[in-house]
Design an enzyme around this catalytic site. Structure first.
Site, PDB file in Angstrom:
ATOM      1  N   GLU A 144       0.841  -1.205   0.000  1.00  0.00           N
ATOM      2  CA  GLU A 144       0.000   0.000   0.000  1.00  0.00           C
ATOM      3  C   GLU A 144       0.874   1.252   0.000  1.00  0.00           C
ATOM      4  O   GLU A 144       0.566   2.232  -0.652  1.00  0.00           O
ATOM      5  CB  GLU A 144      -0.908   0.024   1.239  1.00  0.00           C
ATOM      6  N   THR A 147      -5.222   7.273  -5.528  1.00  0.00           N
ATOM      7  CA  THR A 147      -5.453   7.521  -4.096  1.00  0.00           C
ATOM      8  C   THR A 147      -4.603   8.690  -3.606  1.00  0.00           C
ATOM      9  O   THR A 147      -5.082   9.557  -2.865  1.00  0.00           O
ATOM     10  CB  THR A 147      -5.146   6.250  -3.280  1.00  0.00           C
TER      11      THR A 147
HETATM   12  N1  HSE Z   1      -8.910   5.020   3.195  1.00  0.00           N
HETATM   13  C1  HSE Z   1      -8.255   5.182   1.942  1.00  0.00           C
HETATM   14  C2  HSE Z   1      -8.626   6.520   1.343  1.00  0.00           C
HETATM   15  C3  HSE Z   1      -8.662   4.072   1.031  1.00  0.00           C
HETATM   16  O1  HSE Z   1      -9.813   6.831   1.323  1.00  0.00           O
HETATM   17  O2  HSE Z   1      -7.748   7.269   0.912  1.00  0.00           O
HETATM   18  C4  HSE Z   1      -8.123   4.179  -0.358  1.00  0.00           C
HETATM   19  O3  HSE Z   1      -7.074   3.328  -0.554  1.00  0.00           O
END
Ligand code: HSE
Length: 308
Positions: free
Chosen positions: A129, A182
């Site tokens: 990640e 993201t």
């Molecule tokens: N919690 C994360 C976000 C999930 O909303 O950025 C996306 O990978």
């Protein structure tokens, strides 16, 4: 055992008001991975996909997670070939990198006779990640390792709680065919929040979790409301407000952005309502000439699993 084939599911992070906290594992969408022990003491990544992804193990989510895990175990008896059939589109908001990271550590752990705990698997999957989105948040990975719906109570100590639900919900994924990274979408979020909004968001999250525990659909619907993140991210998603109205007027009991988008999720009590929402959304997007993919899934209570 020298080789293993596994299913690496997609997931919905945040679930509206649970930013970086809640995650739900999906049943009918995911990648497949074959991991094989090899004599050469290295990690080889092979990707079968229409998407442009690196096979450099240091830069690939599946590769780096396993490299860090093997370093920790001080394991150098053999290497691993990780062949990924990547079906989850990167940048779609349903945990493409989490599927790769969680899948590879889960599979290699199995081939080594399960030396690591679930918490440790999450710890190493987070390395994947980190290289994909610059931050190591465990909300997508946790439901893949524990199954079902999970709460990341503390991201540093990986204090993860699994919510026991009766699995009666249907989850629709609405994926407009655009890509949102993201790391870009995290930059849109306001760093300071209004005190009264923070209180309401906490109340919504408490209500949503309680509703999920007890299958209280009205409570889920009342609570599924994100005051802090959705207003900023939804501007990137075509027709978001309209789609939300369509879903709620067709019996959705929860609608929001899936992870960092552009996918959206809708919760329904039955399959028929999910189909009805699909038809209406397809109609609306067609009128606006926006391409969309729509999936309907149950909650996957197993998470990543071995397949034959
Ligand atoms: N919690 C994360 C976000 C999930 O909303 O950025 C996306 O990978």
């Amino acid at each position: 055992m020298n080789s293993i084939k596994i299913f690496c599911p997609a997931s919905v992070a945040n679930l509206s008001c649970g930013f970086d906290i809640l995650g739900l594992c999906l049943e009918s969408i995911g990648d497949e991975m074959i991991i094989t022990k090899i004599e050469e003491k290295k990690i080889i990544i092979k990707i079968n996909s229409e998407y442009d992804l690196t096979e450099n193990p240091q830069k690939n989510a599946a590769g780096i997670s396993v490299i860090k895990m093997l370093e920790f175990l001080n394991f150098n008896e053999c290497g691993f070939r990780i062949q990924i059939d990547k079906k989850i589109k990167p940048g779609s908001g349903i945990g493409s990198s989490a599927a790769s990271s969680a899948g590879s550590v889960f599979g290699v752990n199995k081939l080594l006779g399960n030396p690591l705990t679930k918490k440790q698997l999450i710890q190493f999957a987070l390395e994947g990640e980190k290289i994909c989105s610059d931050t190591a948040h465990a909300d997508n990975i946790s439901p893949l390792i524990y199954g079902g719906i999970t709460i990341v109570r503390d991201n540093k100590t990986l204090d993860i709680i699994r919510i026991n639900t009766s699995n009666s919900l249907f989850i629709s994924i609405i994926h407009p065919q655009i890509e949102i990274k993201t790391k870009d979408s995290r930059k849109l979020i306001k760093r300071k929040v209004d005190f009264s909004e923070a209180i309401q968001q906490s109340a919504n999250l408490a209500g949503l979790i309680t509703g999920l525990f007890h299958d209280d659909y009205d409570l889920i619907k009342r609570s599924c409301n994100d005051l802090l993140i959705e207003p900023y991210r939804s501007v990137l998603i075509p027709e978001f407000d309209k789609l939300k109205r369509i879903a709620y007027s067709n019996n959705s009991i929860g609608f929001g952005i899936s992870g960092s988008g552009p996918s959206m999720f809708s919760l329904t009590k039955n399959f028929e309502d999910a189909i009805c929402i699909e038809k209406e959304i397809q109609k609306h997007y067609e009128r606006k000439r926006i391409l969309v993919k729509y999936y309907i899934s149950k909650i996957n209570n197993e998470g990543v699993k071995v397949i034959i």
